[in-house]
Scaffold this motif. Sequence first.
Motif, PDB file in Angstrom:
ATOM      1  N   LEU A 158      45.175 -16.248  40.059  1.00  0.00           N
ATOM      2  CA  LEU A 158      43.977 -16.877  40.388  1.00  0.00           C
ATOM      3  C   LEU A 158      43.025 -16.058  40.936  1.00  0.00           C
ATOM      4  N   ASP A 159      42.013 -16.186  40.018  1.00  0.00           N
ATOM      5  CA  ASP A 159      40.532 -15.670  40.133  1.00  0.00           C
ATOM      6  C   ASP A 159      39.636 -16.634  40.706  1.00  0.00           C
ATOM      7  N   ASP A 160      39.377 -16.721  41.993  1.00  0.00           N
ATOM      8  CA  ASP A 160      38.558 -17.626  42.353  1.00  0.00           C
ATOM      9  C   ASP A 160      37.468 -17.082  43.304  1.00  0.00           C
ATOM     10  N   GLY A 161      37.034 -15.801  42.865  1.00  0.00           N
ATOM     11  CA  GLY A 161      35.737 -15.095  43.397  1.00  0.00           C
ATOM     12  C   GLY A 161      36.030 -14.746  44.986  1.00  0.00           C
ATOM     13  N   LEU A 162      37.283 -14.672  45.189  1.00  0.00           N
ATOM     14  CA  LEU A 162      37.578 -14.342  46.667  1.00  0.00           C
ATOM     15  C   LEU A 162      36.674 -13.028  47.174  1.00  0.00           C
ATOM     16  N   ARG A 163      35.925 -13.230  48.346  1.00  0.00           N
ATOM     17  CA  ARG A 163      34.912 -11.958  48.744  1.00  0.00           C
ATOM     18  C   ARG A 163      35.347 -11.392  50.120  1.00  0.00           C
ATOM     19  N   GLU A 164      36.089 -12.348  51.052  1.00  0.00           N
ATOM     20  CA  GLU A 164      36.696 -12.049  52.419  1.00  0.00           C
ATOM     21  C   GLU A 164      38.151 -12.042  52.598  1.00  0.00           C
ATOM     22  N   ALA A 165      38.780 -11.079  52.981  1.00  0.00           N
ATOM     23  CA  ALA A 165      40.055 -10.944  53.212  1.00  0.00           C
ATOM     24  C   ALA A 165      40.652 -12.077  54.038  1.00  0.00           C
ATOM     25  N   SER A 166      39.542 -12.596  54.809  1.00  0.00           N
ATOM     26  CA  SER A 166      40.027 -13.969  55.656  1.00  0.00           C
ATOM     27  C   SER A 166      40.323 -15.024  54.889  1.00  0.00           C
ATOM     28  N   GLY A 167      40.244 -15.055  53.624  1.00  0.00           N
ATOM     29  CA  GLY A 167      40.726 -16.444  52.838  1.00  0.00           C
ATOM     30  C   GLY A 167      41.991 -15.768  52.193  1.00  0.00           C
ATOM     31  N   LEU A 168      42.589 -14.758  52.480  1.00  0.00           N
ATOM     32  CA  LEU A 168      43.663 -14.491  51.776  1.00  0.00           C
ATOM     33  C   LEU A 168      44.953 -15.323  52.077  1.00  0.00           C
ATOM     34  N   ALA A 169      45.114 -15.681  53.387  1.00  0.00           N
ATOM     35  CA  ALA A 169      46.170 -16.338  54.056  1.00  0.00           C
ATOM     36  C   ALA A 169      46.391 -17.665  53.461  1.00  0.00           C
ATOM     37  N   GLU A 170      45.426 -18.324  53.013  1.00  0.00           N
ATOM     38  CA  GLU A 170      45.423 -19.864  52.409  1.00  0.00           C
ATOM     39  C   GLU A 170      46.207 -19.670  51.064  1.00  0.00           C
ATOM     40  N   PRO A 219      46.656 -13.575  43.827  1.00  0.00           N
ATOM     41  CA  PRO A 219      45.299 -13.440  43.892  1.00  0.00           C
ATOM     42  C   PRO A 219      44.748 -12.346  42.799  1.00  0.00           C
ATOM     43  N   VAL A 220      43.657 -12.773  41.868  1.00  0.00           N
ATOM     44  CA  VAL A 220      43.253 -11.743  41.084  1.00  0.00           C
ATOM     45  C   VAL A 220      42.020 -11.443  41.629  1.00  0.00           C
ATOM     46  N   ILE A 221      41.762 -10.039  41.897  1.00  0.00           N
ATOM     47  CA  ILE A 221      40.476  -9.664  42.689  1.00  0.00           C
ATOM     48  C   ILE A 221      39.531  -9.334  41.341  1.00  0.00           C
ATOM     49  N   GLY A 222      38.453  -9.923  41.109  1.00  0.00           N
ATOM     50  CA  GLY A 222      37.557  -9.648  39.944  1.00  0.00           C
ATOM     51  C   GLY A 222      36.607  -8.767  40.694  1.00  0.00           C
ATOM     52  N   GLN A 239      33.082  -8.636  44.015  1.00  0.00           N
ATOM     53  CA  GLN A 239      33.242  -7.793  44.880  1.00  0.00           C
ATOM     54  C   GLN A 239      31.985  -6.691  45.497  1.00  0.00           C
ATOM     55  N   GLU A 240      32.138  -6.555  46.809  1.00  0.00           N
ATOM     56  CA  GLU A 240      31.139  -5.368  47.158  1.00  0.00           C
ATOM     57  C   GLU A 240      31.780  -3.979  47.341  1.00  0.00           C
ATOM     58  N   ASP A 241      33.247  -4.147  47.696  1.00  0.00           N
ATOM     59  CA  ASP A 241      34.052  -2.715  47.833  1.00  0.00           C
ATOM     60  C   ASP A 241      35.160  -3.037  47.564  1.00  0.00           C
ATOM     61  N   ALA A 242      36.203  -2.297  48.066  1.00  0.00           N
ATOM     62  CA  ALA A 242      37.569  -2.168  47.619  1.00  0.00           C
ATOM     63  C   ALA A 242      38.378  -2.991  49.060  1.00  0.00           C
ATOM     64  N   ALA A 243      37.696  -3.587  49.984  1.00  0.00           N
ATOM     65  CA  ALA A 243      38.301  -4.107  51.039  1.00  0.00           C
ATOM     66  C   ALA A 243      39.309  -5.142  50.832  1.00  0.00           C
ATOM     67  N   VAL A 244      39.130  -6.349  49.838  1.00  0.00           N
ATOM     68  CA  VAL A 244      39.924  -7.491  49.686  1.00  0.00           C
ATOM     69  C   VAL A 244      41.027  -6.832  48.861  1.00  0.00           C
ATOM     70  N   LEU A 245      40.824  -6.069  48.032  1.00  0.00           N
ATOM     71  CA  LEU A 245      41.834  -5.571  46.959  1.00  0.00           C
ATOM     72  C   LEU A 245      42.923  -4.904  47.835  1.00  0.00           C
ATOM     73  N   ARG A 246      42.428  -3.811  49.004  1.00  0.00           N
ATOM     74  CA  ARG A 246      43.485  -3.220  49.733  1.00  0.00           C
ATOM     75  C   ARG A 246      44.155  -4.339  50.736  1.00  0.00           C
ATOM     76  N   ALA A 247      43.433  -5.274  51.294  1.00  0.00           N
ATOM     77  CA  ALA A 247      44.027  -6.329  52.090  1.00  0.00           C
ATOM     78  C   ALA A 247      45.134  -7.312  51.478  1.00  0.00           C
ATOM     79  N   VAL A 248      45.136  -7.287  50.091  1.00  0.00           N
ATOM     80  CA  VAL A 248      45.983  -8.135  49.535  1.00  0.00           C
ATOM     81  C   VAL A 248      47.221  -7.754  48.855  1.00  0.00           C
ATOM     82  N   GLY A 249      47.206  -6.320  48.776  1.00  0.00           N
ATOM     83  CA  GLY A 249      48.348  -5.378  48.601  1.00  0.00           C
ATOM     84  C   GLY A 249      48.987  -5.501  47.364  1.00  0.00           C
ATOM     85  N   ALA A 250      50.332  -5.383  47.381  1.00  0.00           N
ATOM     86  CA  ALA A 250      51.139  -5.303  45.981  1.00  0.00           C
ATOM     87  C   ALA A 250      51.177  -6.624  45.296  1.00  0.00           C
TER      88      ALA A 250
END
Length: 229
Positions: free
Chosen positions: A86-98, A107-110, A114-125
Amino acid sequence: MRVIPVLDLKHGLVVRARAGDRAAYAPIVTPLSPTSELLDVAAGLMSVARFDALYIADLDAIEGRRGNLAAIAALAKRWPDVEIWLDDGLREASGLAERLAIPGLRPVIGTESQEDAAVLRAVGARGVLSLDFKGETYAGPPTLLDPACWPEDVIVMTLGRVGTGGGPDLNRLRDIQGAGARRVFAAGGVRGPADLETLKAMGVAGALVATALHAGTLTGDDVRRLGDC
Protein backbone atom coordinates in the motif's frame (compact mmCIF):
# COMPACT_ATOMS: atom_id res chain seq x y z
CA MET A 1 9.79 -13.33 -10.79
CA ARG A 2 6.76 -11.94 -8.98
CA VAL A 3 3.91 -10.38 -10.94
CA ILE A 4 1.96 -7.96 -8.76
CA PRO A 5 -1.32 -6.49 -10.03
CA VAL A 6 -1.92 -2.79 -9.42
CA LEU A 7 -5.11 -1.11 -8.22
CA ASP A 8 -5.21 2.70 -8.30
CA LEU A 9 -7.94 4.19 -6.10
CA LYS A 10 -9.48 7.61 -6.70
CA HIS A 11 -12.71 8.81 -5.05
CA GLY A 12 -12.98 5.31 -3.63
CA LEU A 13 -13.05 3.55 -7.01
CA VAL A 14 -10.43 1.72 -9.05
CA VAL A 15 -9.34 3.95 -11.92
CA ARG A 16 -7.44 3.49 -15.16
CA ALA A 17 -4.02 5.06 -14.72
CA ARG A 18 -2.14 6.53 -17.67
CA ALA A 19 1.13 8.45 -17.86
CA GLY A 20 0.84 9.78 -14.31
CA ASP A 21 -1.87 12.29 -15.33
CA ARG A 22 -3.93 11.73 -12.20
CA ALA A 23 -6.45 14.49 -12.95
CA ALA A 24 -7.58 12.51 -15.99
CA TYR A 25 -7.91 9.11 -14.32
CA ALA A 26 -11.46 7.73 -14.70
CA PRO A 27 -13.16 4.68 -13.15
CA ILE A 28 -11.89 1.53 -14.80
CA VAL A 29 -13.92 -0.40 -17.35
CA THR A 30 -12.56 -3.93 -17.58
CA PRO A 31 -13.77 -7.35 -18.69
CA LEU A 32 -12.43 -8.68 -15.40
CA SER A 33 -15.04 -6.92 -13.25
CA PRO A 34 -18.68 -5.78 -13.45
CA THR A 35 -17.89 -2.60 -11.50
CA SER A 36 -14.95 -0.39 -10.55
CA GLU A 37 -15.37 -1.18 -6.84
CA LEU A 38 -12.14 -2.27 -5.15
CA LEU A 39 -13.26 -5.76 -4.09
CA ASP A 40 -14.82 -6.49 -7.49
CA VAL A 41 -11.76 -5.49 -9.48
CA ALA A 42 -9.45 -7.31 -7.07
CA ALA A 43 -11.57 -10.45 -7.46
CA GLY A 44 -11.29 -10.14 -11.23
CA LEU A 45 -7.52 -9.87 -11.06
CA MET A 46 -7.30 -12.83 -8.69
CA SER A 47 -9.33 -14.87 -11.21
CA VAL A 48 -6.50 -14.44 -13.75
CA ALA A 49 -3.91 -16.11 -11.53
CA ARG A 50 -3.26 -16.82 -7.88
CA PHE A 51 -1.18 -13.74 -7.22
CA ASP A 52 0.63 -13.58 -3.88
CA ALA A 53 0.50 -9.78 -3.63
CA LEU A 54 -1.59 -6.81 -4.76
CA TYR A 55 -0.28 -3.25 -5.01
CA ILE A 56 -2.67 -0.42 -4.12
CA ALA A 57 -2.03 3.25 -4.78
CA ASP A 58 -4.54 5.18 -2.67
CA LEU A 59 -4.57 8.38 -4.68
CA ASP A 60 -7.19 9.89 -2.40
CA ALA A 61 -4.78 9.77 0.52
CA ILE A 62 -1.75 10.68 -1.61
CA GLU A 63 -3.54 13.81 -2.86
CA GLY A 64 -4.77 14.85 0.58
CA ARG A 65 -8.32 13.51 0.54
CA ARG A 66 -9.74 10.97 2.97
CA GLY A 67 -8.08 7.63 2.31
CA ASN A 68 -9.57 4.19 1.82
CA LEU A 69 -7.94 2.24 4.64
CA ALA A 70 -11.19 0.57 5.75
CA ALA A 71 -11.83 -0.79 2.24
CA ILE A 72 -8.22 -1.95 2.02
CA ALA A 73 -8.57 -3.73 5.37
CA ALA A 74 -11.66 -5.50 4.00
CA LEU A 75 -9.66 -6.61 0.97
CA ALA A 76 -6.90 -7.95 3.22
CA LYS A 77 -9.50 -9.87 5.24
CA ARG A 78 -10.96 -11.43 2.09
CA TRP A 79 -7.56 -12.64 0.86
CA PRO A 80 -5.60 -13.23 4.08
CA ASP A 81 -2.77 -15.06 2.32
CA VAL A 82 -2.10 -12.20 -0.13
CA GLU A 83 0.29 -9.37 0.71
CA ILE A 84 -1.10 -5.88 0.27
CA TRP A 85 1.53 -3.37 -0.84
CA LEU A 86 0.00 0.00 0.00
CA ASP A 87 1.22 3.42 -1.09
CA ASP A 88 -1.09 5.96 0.50
CA GLY A 89 1.35 8.85 0.73
CA LEU A 90 2.25 8.23 4.36
CA ARG A 91 4.33 11.17 5.58
CA GLU A 92 4.43 10.65 9.35
CA ALA A 93 5.74 7.64 11.24
CA SER A 94 2.86 8.06 13.69
CA GLY A 95 0.52 6.65 11.03
CA LEU A 96 2.37 3.37 10.72
CA ALA A 97 0.65 1.57 13.60
CA GLU A 98 -2.79 1.75 11.96
CA ARG A 99 -1.41 0.32 8.74
CA LEU A 100 0.75 -2.36 10.31
CA ALA A 101 -2.31 -3.55 12.26
CA ILE A 102 -3.73 -4.86 8.98
CA PRO A 103 -2.40 -8.43 8.52
CA GLY A 104 -0.26 -8.84 5.44
CA LEU A 105 -0.04 -5.12 4.70
CA ARG A 106 3.34 -3.77 3.65
CA PRO A 107 3.61 0.04 3.62
CA VAL A 108 5.10 1.37 0.39
CA ILE A 109 7.07 4.52 1.09
CA GLY A 110 6.83 6.58 -2.10
CA THR A 111 9.61 9.13 -2.43
CA GLU A 112 7.28 11.72 -3.95
CA SER A 113 5.51 11.99 -0.57
CA GLN A 114 8.61 12.16 1.66
CA GLU A 115 10.76 14.96 3.06
CA ASP A 116 13.50 12.72 4.43
CA ALA A 117 14.19 9.09 5.38
CA ALA A 118 12.37 9.16 8.75
CA VAL A 119 9.27 7.16 7.75
CA LEU A 120 11.32 4.62 5.80
CA ARG A 121 13.55 4.06 8.81
CA ALA A 122 10.55 3.73 11.12
CA VAL A 123 8.76 1.08 9.06
CA GLY A 124 11.75 -1.25 9.07
CA ALA A 125 11.93 -4.55 7.22
CA ARG A 126 8.20 -4.68 6.45
CA GLY A 127 8.44 -1.59 4.26
CA VAL A 128 8.94 -1.23 0.52
CA LEU A 129 10.62 1.81 -1.04
CA SER A 130 9.20 3.28 -4.23
CA LEU A 131 11.67 5.46 -6.11
CA ASP A 132 9.30 7.73 -8.03
CA PHE A 133 10.25 9.28 -11.36
CA LYS A 134 8.19 11.77 -13.36
CA GLY A 135 9.68 11.79 -16.82
CA GLU A 136 13.42 11.92 -16.33
CA THR A 137 13.04 13.70 -13.01
CA TYR A 138 13.33 11.97 -9.67
CA ALA A 139 10.52 13.01 -7.29
CA GLY A 140 11.67 12.94 -3.68
CA PRO A 141 14.39 13.92 -1.22
CA PRO A 142 18.00 13.24 -2.30
CA THR A 143 18.64 11.21 0.85
CA LEU A 144 16.37 8.43 -0.42
CA LEU A 145 18.57 7.97 -3.47
CA ASP A 146 21.31 6.70 -1.16
CA PRO A 147 21.46 2.89 -1.48
CA ALA A 148 22.65 2.69 2.11
CA CYS A 149 19.11 3.44 3.32
CA TRP A 150 17.26 1.18 0.89
CA PRO A 151 15.25 -1.80 2.22
CA GLU A 152 15.28 -5.25 0.64
CA ASP A 153 12.50 -4.40 -1.85
CA VAL A 154 12.76 -1.34 -4.09
CA ILE A 155 10.20 -0.32 -6.72
CA VAL A 156 11.36 1.74 -9.69
CA MET A 157 8.18 3.69 -10.45
CA THR A 158 8.28 5.33 -13.88
CA LEU A 159 5.01 7.26 -13.78
CA GLY A 160 5.23 8.50 -17.35
CA ARG A 161 5.11 4.93 -18.67
CA VAL A 162 2.14 3.77 -16.59
CA GLY A 163 -0.68 2.61 -18.87
CA THR A 164 1.02 3.81 -22.06
CA GLY A 165 2.31 0.56 -23.52
CA GLY A 166 5.72 2.15 -23.85
CA GLY A 167 7.65 -0.72 -22.32
CA PRO A 168 9.58 -0.80 -19.06
CA ASP A 169 12.33 1.72 -18.36
CA LEU A 170 15.17 -0.77 -18.74
CA ASN A 171 18.02 1.72 -18.45
CA ARG A 172 16.77 3.13 -15.16
CA LEU A 173 16.16 -0.35 -13.80
CA ARG A 174 19.75 -1.28 -14.63
CA ASP A 175 20.98 1.89 -12.93
CA ILE A 176 19.13 1.06 -9.71
CA GLN A 177 20.30 -2.54 -9.82
CA GLY A 178 23.88 -1.36 -10.31
CA ALA A 179 23.58 1.06 -7.40
CA GLY A 180 23.08 -1.85 -5.04
CA ALA A 181 19.34 -2.50 -4.76
CA ARG A 182 18.60 -5.94 -3.34
CA ARG A 183 15.32 -6.79 -5.06
CA VAL A 184 14.16 -4.44 -7.80
CA PHE A 185 10.54 -4.26 -8.98
CA ALA A 186 9.60 -2.60 -12.26
CA ALA A 187 6.51 -0.37 -12.36
CA GLY A 188 5.24 1.21 -15.54
CA GLY A 189 5.14 0.09 -19.16
CA VAL A 190 4.85 -3.71 -19.03
CA ARG A 191 3.00 -4.73 -22.21
CA GLY A 192 3.01 -8.51 -22.08
CA PRO A 193 5.06 -11.68 -21.67
CA ALA A 194 7.99 -10.48 -23.78
CA ASP A 195 8.60 -7.62 -21.36
CA LEU A 196 8.44 -9.99 -18.40
CA GLU A 197 10.93 -12.30 -20.10
CA THR A 198 13.31 -9.37 -20.60
CA LEU A 199 12.95 -8.24 -17.00
CA LYS A 200 13.43 -11.76 -15.69
CA ALA A 201 16.60 -12.19 -17.75
CA MET A 202 17.90 -8.94 -16.24
CA GLY A 203 17.42 -10.29 -12.74
CA VAL A 204 14.53 -7.96 -11.90
CA ALA A 205 12.64 -9.48 -8.97
CA GLY A 206 9.16 -8.59 -10.13
CA ALA A 207 6.84 -6.28 -12.02
CA LEU A 208 3.81 -4.21 -11.08
CA VAL A 209 1.21 -4.62 -13.82
CA ALA A 210 -2.31 -3.36 -14.52
CA THR A 211 -3.17 -2.47 -18.14
CA ALA A 212 -1.75 -5.67 -19.66
CA LEU A 213 -3.87 -7.81 -17.33
CA HIS A 214 -7.08 -5.92 -18.07
CA ALA A 215 -6.37 -5.88 -21.82
CA GLY A 216 -5.56 -9.59 -21.87
CA THR A 217 -2.10 -9.11 -23.39
CA LEU A 218 -0.73 -10.75 -20.24
CA THR A 219 -2.69 -13.91 -19.43
CA GLY A 220 -2.88 -16.24 -16.50
CA ASP A 221 -0.83 -18.80 -18.45
CA ASP A 222 1.87 -16.16 -18.98
CA VAL A 223 1.92 -15.33 -15.30
CA ARG A 224 2.16 -18.96 -14.27
CA ARG A 225 4.93 -19.62 -16.80
CA LEU A 226 7.04 -16.57 -16.01
CA GLY A 227 6.07 -15.69 -12.48
CA ASP A 228 6.03 -17.30 -9.06
CA CYS A 229 2.30 -18.06 -9.05
